[in-house]
Design an enzyme around this catalytic site. Structure first.
Site, PDB file in Angstrom:
ATOM      1  N   THR A 244     -20.178 -42.130 -13.538  1.00 55.40           N
ATOM      2  CA  THR A 244     -21.312 -43.041 -13.322  1.00 55.40           C
ATOM      3  C   THR A 244     -20.816 -44.355 -12.743  1.00 55.40           C
ATOM      4  O   THR A 244     -21.408 -44.906 -11.812  1.00 55.40           O
ATOM      5  CB  THR A 244     -22.067 -43.289 -14.643  1.00 55.40           C
ATOM      6  OG1 THR A 244     -22.589 -42.057 -15.132  1.00 55.40           O
ATOM      7  CG2 THR A 244     -23.211 -44.271 -14.431  1.00 55.40           C
ATOM      8  N   HIS A 247     -19.796 -43.892  -9.141  1.00 55.31           N
ATOM      9  CA  HIS A 247     -21.020 -43.826  -8.343  1.00 55.31           C
ATOM     10  C   HIS A 247     -21.574 -45.227  -8.069  1.00 55.31           C
ATOM     11  O   HIS A 247     -21.871 -45.583  -6.920  1.00 55.31           O
ATOM     12  CB  HIS A 247     -22.042 -42.972  -9.109  1.00 55.31           C
ATOM     13  CG  HIS A 247     -23.391 -42.857  -8.473  1.00 55.31           C
ATOM     14  ND1 HIS A 247     -23.805 -41.723  -7.803  1.00 55.31           N
ATOM     15  CD2 HIS A 247     -24.444 -43.723  -8.420  1.00 55.31           C
ATOM     16  CE1 HIS A 247     -25.042 -41.896  -7.370  1.00 55.31           C
ATOM     17  NE2 HIS A 247     -25.455 -43.097  -7.734  1.00 55.31           N
ATOM     18  N   GLU A 248     -21.698 -46.055  -9.131  1.00 58.28           N
ATOM     19  CA  GLU A 248     -22.306 -47.372  -8.973  1.00 58.28           C
ATOM     20  C   GLU A 248     -21.403 -48.326  -8.189  1.00 58.28           C
ATOM     21  O   GLU A 248     -21.897 -49.178  -7.444  1.00 58.28           O
ATOM     22  CB  GLU A 248     -22.659 -47.966 -10.340  1.00 58.28           C
ATOM     23  CG  GLU A 248     -23.678 -47.166 -11.138  1.00 58.28           C
ATOM     24  CD  GLU A 248     -25.003 -46.969 -10.414  1.00 58.28           C
ATOM     25  OE1 GLU A 248     -25.301 -47.727  -9.463  1.00 58.28           O
ATOM     26  OE2 GLU A 248     -25.750 -46.045 -10.776  1.00 58.28           O
ATOM     27  N   HIS A 251     -22.186 -47.854  -4.653  1.00 60.56           N
ATOM     28  CA  HIS A 251     -23.338 -48.651  -4.227  1.00 60.56           C
ATOM     29  C   HIS A 251     -22.944 -50.109  -4.008  1.00 60.56           C
ATOM     30  O   HIS A 251     -23.341 -50.731  -3.022  1.00 60.56           O
ATOM     31  CB  HIS A 251     -24.443 -48.602  -5.283  1.00 60.56           C
ATOM     32  CG  HIS A 251     -25.247 -47.342  -5.275  1.00 60.56           C
ATOM     33  ND1 HIS A 251     -25.775 -46.790  -4.133  1.00 60.56           N
ATOM     34  CD2 HIS A 251     -25.638 -46.528  -6.305  1.00 60.56           C
ATOM     35  CE1 HIS A 251     -26.460 -45.694  -4.437  1.00 60.56           C
ATOM     36  NE2 HIS A 251     -26.380 -45.508  -5.746  1.00 60.56           N
ATOM     37  N   HIS A 257     -27.139 -43.006  -1.652  1.00 56.00           N
ATOM     38  CA  HIS A 257     -27.116 -41.645  -2.163  1.00 56.00           C
ATOM     39  C   HIS A 257     -27.007 -40.667  -0.988  1.00 56.00           C
ATOM     40  O   HIS A 257     -27.479 -40.959   0.115  1.00 56.00           O
ATOM     41  CB  HIS A 257     -28.388 -41.347  -2.965  1.00 56.00           C
ATOM     42  CG  HIS A 257     -28.477 -42.131  -4.238  1.00 56.00           C
ATOM     43  ND1 HIS A 257     -29.587 -42.870  -4.574  1.00 56.00           N
ATOM     44  CD2 HIS A 257     -27.586 -42.300  -5.246  1.00 56.00           C
ATOM     45  CE1 HIS A 257     -29.394 -43.451  -5.749  1.00 56.00           C
ATOM     46  NE2 HIS A 257     -28.182 -43.121  -6.174  1.00 56.00           N
ATOM     47  N   TRP A 259     -28.577 -38.114  -0.262  1.00 56.54           N
ATOM     48  CA  TRP A 259     -29.871 -37.675   0.280  1.00 56.54           C
ATOM     49  C   TRP A 259     -30.682 -38.854   0.831  1.00 56.54           C
ATOM     50  O   TRP A 259     -31.834 -38.677   1.243  1.00 56.54           O
ATOM     51  CB  TRP A 259     -30.680 -36.920  -0.782  1.00 56.54           C
ATOM     52  CG  TRP A 259     -31.066 -37.745  -1.983  1.00 56.54           C
ATOM     53  CD1 TRP A 259     -32.255 -38.356  -2.210  1.00 56.54           C
ATOM     54  CD2 TRP A 259     -30.244 -38.031  -3.116  1.00 56.54           C
ATOM     55  NE1 TRP A 259     -32.230 -39.017  -3.408  1.00 56.54           N
ATOM     56  CE2 TRP A 259     -31.010 -38.823  -3.992  1.00 56.54           C
ATOM     57  CE3 TRP A 259     -28.935 -37.690  -3.494  1.00 56.54           C
ATOM     58  CZ2 TRP A 259     -30.498 -39.290  -5.208  1.00 56.54           C
ATOM     59  CZ3 TRP A 259     -28.435 -38.146  -4.698  1.00 56.54           C
ATOM     60  CH2 TRP A 259     -29.207 -38.936  -5.546  1.00 56.54           C
ATOM     61  N   ASP A 268     -27.980 -40.803   4.822  1.00 55.59           N
ATOM     62  CA  ASP A 268     -27.196 -41.888   4.221  1.00 55.59           C
ATOM     63  C   ASP A 268     -26.305 -42.571   5.242  1.00 55.59           C
ATOM     64  O   ASP A 268     -25.411 -43.329   4.872  1.00 55.59           O
ATOM     65  CB  ASP A 268     -26.353 -41.355   3.063  1.00 55.59           C
ATOM     66  CG  ASP A 268     -25.325 -40.319   3.512  1.00 55.59           C
ATOM     67  OD1 ASP A 268     -25.411 -39.855   4.667  1.00 55.59           O
ATOM     68  OD2 ASP A 268     -24.439 -39.975   2.714  1.00 55.59           O
ATOM     69  N   THR A 273     -21.391 -36.305   5.402  1.00 54.50           N
ATOM     70  CA  THR A 273     -22.085 -35.844   4.196  1.00 54.50           C
ATOM     71  C   THR A 273     -23.326 -35.100   4.666  1.00 54.50           C
ATOM     72  O   THR A 273     -24.206 -35.707   5.280  1.00 54.50           O
ATOM     73  CB  THR A 273     -22.480 -37.016   3.280  1.00 54.50           C
ATOM     74  OG1 THR A 273     -23.309 -37.930   3.997  1.00 54.50           O
ATOM     75  CG2 THR A 273     -21.241 -37.740   2.781  1.00 54.50           C
ATOM     76  N   ASP A 305     -20.542 -35.136 -14.193  1.00 58.01           N
ATOM     77  CA  ASP A 305     -19.272 -35.803 -13.898  1.00 58.01           C
ATOM     78  C   ASP A 305     -18.158 -34.825 -13.533  1.00 58.01           C
ATOM     79  O   ASP A 305     -17.354 -35.097 -12.633  1.00 58.01           O
ATOM     80  CB  ASP A 305     -18.830 -36.639 -15.105  1.00 58.01           C
ATOM     81  CG  ASP A 305     -19.575 -37.972 -15.167  1.00 58.01           C
ATOM     82  OD1 ASP A 305     -20.589 -38.132 -14.464  1.00 58.01           O
ATOM     83  OD2 ASP A 305     -19.137 -38.852 -15.934  1.00 58.01           O
TER      84      ASP A 305
END
Length: 707
Positions: A244, A247-248, A251, A257, A259, A268, A273, A305
């Site tokens: 997590t 992932h963040e 960002h 993301h 998608w 994206d 990707t 994960d």
């Protein structure tokens, strides 16, 4: 409509309207709240930088190759927001659990061999970014637990957890954040069932078109719920391997993301990707949603994960471009809060100025790494000629060019830095007393943006020096003709200046032969209330008289020296030079650089300098009786200074704080006759400043240091 592909706009419309993602019904948590957090900011500050503008800026930086492939280390502080439990219990995470998250980040971002972060995917990349726990706090004190700042909710005066995104951003982050220019801030906050974590997206410019919103400096970072932080201790499957946070952080470094937060028509902005129709959960195999197999192993997916282990080469380029160019990202590259306290020191220093008039004083500042304990300075030609102070002030009585040397020592060794011919002491004129190179944030400048559309911002460009930043208005994408946008300097004190001149560089190319975009420079002597004097009148008349190059029917960004100042790429000495001697002696002088939009092409400015002859007097000598019996303390100061007189004032005075190049840095405070004391709050970066006391007969100044 501005010249941009319609599909680009449609992509972002879909992206930003998608506040709830798929498959929510089957999971207690929606994994990521970053889009939700951005939408909240946008609702509160509708004129903040749009994601379209950010994406356009990022694509320009990537196309220009404005990132290197050297190893980058990001300093991190983890704010553990707990409910009063013992360390290791509940939300008060153990040191080992927190350190396990550092391990995961370094494995994932380095594609580390023989770790869960390794992959053999043909598009998989080593991002060459590492994360280190900070070893000192904001005051330079060693942390008992490197990288960890524990905060009880009772100390914040808030109720028990869990907390939502809105409350976290308003009630927790601003109270606990450490300087985001020096630390990447991560919070562990027990979030409610909406999200496992969220991050603040980066911005492209240090200039904001909305005075009340600075891009979120008080909330900048990554927030993770404790049960998804790290891979040991109080973690819960399936989000128990620290992904997590991976992932963040993606960002936080500019990734979307996979998608694109939409369907197969939204992407994206990474070709490696595959286009994906929506989020994937669990550990599916062979999922095809848009005519190709989804990359469920990508860190920017919603899968479990244990299934994640890929960042791609395009994602690498995006993240590295952001960390090396975006505000509150690039500044971290110069942070020293991760330095090893057991290592020998590394000598380094700077000064508030390196060119002054004879008899002038230079304030030197130690920038050495690894906690030096003693300093030995050498100042040939200066007084004093040597010093053991950490940050000495040195006066130079005679013209010439002089070396500066610093030897720093701690218990593990010593190091020397010698700057040859570094200090120049001038006998006559030509000293620069005000300069703006746009290499950092410049909150002391302000904007005039009547239509609340495009306005001044900073950009990475080529051909200018020093650095590679410039200020510009994006007239190429400006939707309306005839709009004016002003970039307004701070107040500049010309009280003691003689023969003042203005220099600046500019770059511009017409989009078409008929284009009449213009740059106009105005002067004010009343602090910006009015601008009656036009200084620069070479506005574009359609013949290319203002342009610095031939017609360019694309989005113009300077790339070489020939793009600047004149068609031949003139050097600094041949650029715009404006005589401001008529304004000598004015205490409230301001400049306004204003663009006029003819829907043509971008206008850039850089390296603004005000220069003048060496003044005849020192500002502290103007009126000495105002300073009689005056005490200013503490000095050095942090957030407050106190002024005390032995006797009450016989007349009213105004007190203000100025930096070393004559810019007002506080709102002036008026102190009436009969008063003998004043407490003056400060909100200043580290450096040297003047406390100025102005009365009807003159002024008195006292130098202070802010830490």
């Amino acid at each position: 409509m501005p010249r941009i592909a319609l599909s680009f706009w449609l992509c972002w419309i879909v992206l930003l309207c998608s506040s709830h993602l798929v498959a929510q019904q089957t999971h207690d948590h929606e994994k990521c709240g970053t889009v939700h957090a951005w939408e909240m900011d946008n609702a509160q500050h509708p004129n903040m930088e749009s994601r379209e503008d950010f994406e356009r800026w990022l694509q320009q930086q990537m196309a220009a190759g404005r990132s290197s492939d050297t190893l980058i280390t990001i300093p991190v502080i983890v704010h553990v927001i707990h409910q009063g439990e013992n360390v290791g219990a509940g939300t008060n995470l153990s040191q080992s659990q927190i350190m396990s998250q550092f391990e995961v980040l370094n494995e994932d971002f380095r594609r580390k061999w023989n770790s869960p972060g390794h992959n053999t995917h043909p598009d998989g990349a080593d991002i060459k970014i590492e994360f280190c726990p900070a070893v000192v706090d904001t005051q330079g004190n060693l942390l008992a637990e490197p990288g960890i700042h524990r905060v009880s909710r009772t100390d914040l005066g808030i109720g028990p957890s869990p907390y939502g995104v809105s409350f976290s951003k308003s009630g927790i982050l601003p109270q606990t954040i450490w300087n985001p220019d020096n630390y990447m801030n991560i919070w562990t906050i027990e979030l409610d069932n909406d999200f496992l974590g969220f991050a603040q997206l980066p911005n492209s410019s240090g200039l904001s078109g909305v005075p009340t919103f600075n891009g979120g400096a008080s909330t900048d970072g990554v927030i993770i719920t404790p049960t998804a932080f790290g891979r040991i201790g109080n973690v819960l499957p399936p989000y128990n391997q620290g992904r997590t946070t991976t992932h963040e952080v993606g960002h936080w470094l500019g990734l979307l993301h996979t998608w694109g937060d939409g369907n197969c028509s939204v992407d994206d902005f990474c070709d490696d990707t595959p286009t994906t129709g929506g989020a994937n959960y669990g550990c599916p195999t062979g999922v095809q949603s848009c005519g190709s197999t989804d990359m469920i192993e990508n860190y920017m997916e919603y899968t479990d994960d244990v299934c994640m282990n890929v960042y791609t080469n395009c994602q690498k380029t995006r993240m590295r471009t952001v960390i090396q160019n975006a505000p509150r990202r690039a500044s971290l590259l110069n942070s020293m809060v991760c330095q090893n306290v057991l290592a020998p020191p590394v000598a380094n220093f700077t000064a508030d100025q390196t060119t002054v008039c004879e008899g002038g004083t230079i304030q030197f500042s130690d920038l050495s790494q690894n906690n030096a304990s003693s300093w030995s300075w050498s100042f040939p030609g200066g007084s004093p000629s040597t010093s053991s102070a950490q940050n000495p002030a040195v006066t130079y009585p005679n013209p010439g060019t002089y070396n500066v040397q610093l030897i720093v020592t701690n218990g593990n060794g010593s190091d020397t830095m010698l700057q040859t011919s570094w200090v120049e002491i001038l006998a006559g004129g030509g000293v620069a007393f005000f300069e703006e190179t746009f290499e950092g944030e410049f909150d002391d400048w302000s904007l005039s943006n009547p239509d609340l559309q495009k306005t001044w911002q900073t950009a990475t460009v080529g051909g200018n020096s020093p650095g590679n930043q410039a200020a510009f208005v994006n007239l190429y994408f400006y939707p309306d003709v005839g709009q004016r946008d002003g970039l307004i300097s701070p107040i500049i004190d010309l009280t003691n200046q003689q023969s003042t001149v203005l220099e600046f560089e500019y770059a511009y190319r017409q989009f078409a032969a008929s284009g009449q975009d213009s740059l106009i420079v105005y002067a004010s002597t009343n602090g910006g209330a009015t601008y009656p004097t036009r200084l620069f009148a070479k506005a574009e008349n359609g013949s290319g008289n203002f342009a610095t190059g031939p017609i360019f029917s694309q989005d113009f960004f300077p790339a070489s020296a020939s793009d600047w100042c004149t068609n031949s790429g003139a050097s600094w000495a041949n650029c715009t030079l404006i005589d401001l001697s008529a304004f000598d002696g004015q205490p409230n002088f301001r400049l306004k650089f204003e663009t006029y939009n003819d829907y043509g092409n971008n206008i850039f400015i850089d390296n603004i300098r005000l220069k003048g002859d060496c003044p005849d007097s020192n500002p502290t000598d103007l009126v000495t009786d105002l300073g009689a019996g005056l005490v200013v303390y503490p000095n050095p100061a942090t957030d407050m200074i106190h002024l005390r007189w032995e006797e009450a004032l016989s007349e009213s005075v105004t007190v203000s704080v100025w930096d070393m190049v004559g810019r007002v840095r506080t709102i002036p405070v008026h102190l009436g006759a009969g008063k003998a004391a004043l407490d003056l709050p400060l909100s200043l970066s580290t450096g040297i400043y003047w406390v100025r006391i102005n009365a009807s007969e003159g002024s008195y100044a006292k130098m202070i240091q802010v830490r």
